[in-house]
Design a protein around this motif. Structure first.
Motif, PDB file in Angstrom:
ATOM      1  N   SER A  11     -18.573  -2.976  15.059  1.00 30.83           N
ATOM      2  CA  SER A  11     -19.784  -3.563  14.678  1.00 30.83           C
ATOM      3  C   SER A  11     -20.240  -3.341  13.055  1.00 30.83           C
ATOM      4  O   SER A  11     -20.997  -4.330  12.494  1.00 30.83           O
ATOM      5  CB  SER A  11     -20.962  -2.728  15.300  1.00 30.83           C
ATOM      6  OG  SER A  11     -21.064  -1.427  15.408  1.00 30.83           O
ATOM      7  N   PRO A  14     -18.610  -6.429   9.800  1.00 28.59           N
ATOM      8  CA  PRO A  14     -19.329  -7.662   9.263  1.00 28.59           C
ATOM      9  C   PRO A  14     -20.497  -7.283   8.217  1.00 28.59           C
ATOM     10  O   PRO A  14     -20.451  -7.852   7.553  1.00 28.59           O
ATOM     11  CB  PRO A  14     -19.765  -8.306  10.494  1.00 28.59           C
ATOM     12  CG  PRO A  14     -18.697  -7.621  11.775  1.00 28.59           C
ATOM     13  CD  PRO A  14     -18.705  -6.284  11.160  1.00 28.59           C
ATOM     14  N   TYR A  17     -19.023  -6.214   5.031  1.00 26.06           N
ATOM     15  CA  TYR A  17     -18.362  -7.601   4.570  1.00 26.06           C
ATOM     16  C   TYR A  17     -19.728  -8.386   3.747  1.00 26.06           C
ATOM     17  O   TYR A  17     -19.543  -8.711   2.866  1.00 26.06           O
ATOM     18  CB  TYR A  17     -17.802  -8.433   5.546  1.00 26.06           C
ATOM     19  CG  TYR A  17     -17.279  -9.762   4.948  1.00 26.06           C
ATOM     20  CD1 TYR A  17     -15.964  -9.801   4.333  1.00 26.06           C
ATOM     21  CD2 TYR A  17     -17.994 -10.911   5.209  1.00 26.06           C
ATOM     22  CE1 TYR A  17     -15.392 -11.046   3.782  1.00 26.06           C
ATOM     23  CE2 TYR A  17     -17.324 -11.924   4.655  1.00 26.06           C
ATOM     24  CZ  TYR A  17     -16.257 -12.254   3.927  1.00 26.06           C
ATOM     25  OH  TYR A  17     -15.838 -13.184   3.379  1.00 26.06           O
ATOM     26  N   TRP A  18     -20.592  -8.436   4.450  1.00 26.53           N
ATOM     27  CA  TRP A  18     -21.707  -9.409   4.071  1.00 26.53           C
ATOM     28  C   TRP A  18     -22.212  -8.730   2.793  1.00 26.53           C
ATOM     29  O   TRP A  18     -22.514  -9.424   1.888  1.00 26.53           O
ATOM     30  CB  TRP A  18     -22.733  -9.499   5.087  1.00 26.53           C
ATOM     31  CG  TRP A  18     -24.003 -10.228   4.825  1.00 26.53           C
ATOM     32  CD1 TRP A  18     -24.130 -11.488   4.458  1.00 26.53           C
ATOM     33  CD2 TRP A  18     -25.365  -9.703   4.385  1.00 26.53           C
ATOM     34  NE1 TRP A  18     -25.332 -11.916   4.074  1.00 26.53           N
ATOM     35  CE2 TRP A  18     -26.064 -10.622   4.107  1.00 26.53           C
ATOM     36  CE3 TRP A  18     -25.813  -8.417   4.621  1.00 26.53           C
ATOM     37  CZ2 TRP A  18     -27.545 -10.730   3.896  1.00 26.53           C
ATOM     38  CZ3 TRP A  18     -27.070  -8.142   4.371  1.00 26.53           C
ATOM     39  CH2 TRP A  18     -28.010  -9.526   3.976  1.00 26.53           C
TER      40      TRP A  18
END
Length: 164
Positions: A11, A14, A17-18
């Protein structure tokens, strides 16, 4: 429970990364009254809790731990503590990406271990192999390897320009 545990384990990645790829959108979302590093830290702590609950849900705890547990876990946590001690909250939680001036650190473990925070986390996870099925440890480690790759695609000596 397996699929939910897998989702819980990956979880945070991402999200990281964003933030790495879209720092200005995070700064805008936080607004002028909230420090984007502090908000990232809060979200990251929540996601870390989700990860731990996910691992715990598939674990088979036993005592005493194997002999390799203590050295791996203690050194891994030492690295994490040391990185946070040297970089502070802003340095640990992408402050340079959010336009903060973060001093370049060369004290140990920096300069000796590449990505010491991630290495410390991986060592701590490996210490738990006797309790947690390999698949979940591997998934979490692959998440760290992915983020290491994402973050290494830029020259770390380059300072981000302050974002508006």
């Amino acid at each position: 429970m397996g699929l939910l545990a897998c989702i819980g384990v990956i979880s945070p990645f991402p999200f990281y990364y964003w933030l790495w790829k879209n720092p200005q959108s995070w700064v805008d979302l936080c607004g002028k009254e909230r420090d984007p590093c502090k908000v990232m830290a809060l979200v990251s702590h929540f996601l870390k809790m989700v990860q731990f609950i996910s691992l715990f849900s598939v674990s088979k705890l036993s005592w005493p731990p194997p002999l390799y547990f203590w050295p791996l876990f203690i050194f891994g946590q030492f690295l994490n503590f040391r990185v946070y001690q040297l970089l502070g909250e802003a340095g640990t939680y992408y402050g340079v990406r959010f336009g903060k001036n973060i001093p370049w650190v060369t004290e140990f473990p920096f300069g000796v271990i590449k990505d010491p925070q991630y290495v410390g986390s991986i060592l701590s996870l490996l210490a738990c192999l006797s309790w947690v099925p390999f698949t979940y440890i591997l998934l979490w480690v692959l998440g760290y390897i992915f983020i290491i790759h994402v973050e290494s695609n830029e020259d770390p000596a380059t300072r981000a320009k302050p974002l508006s």
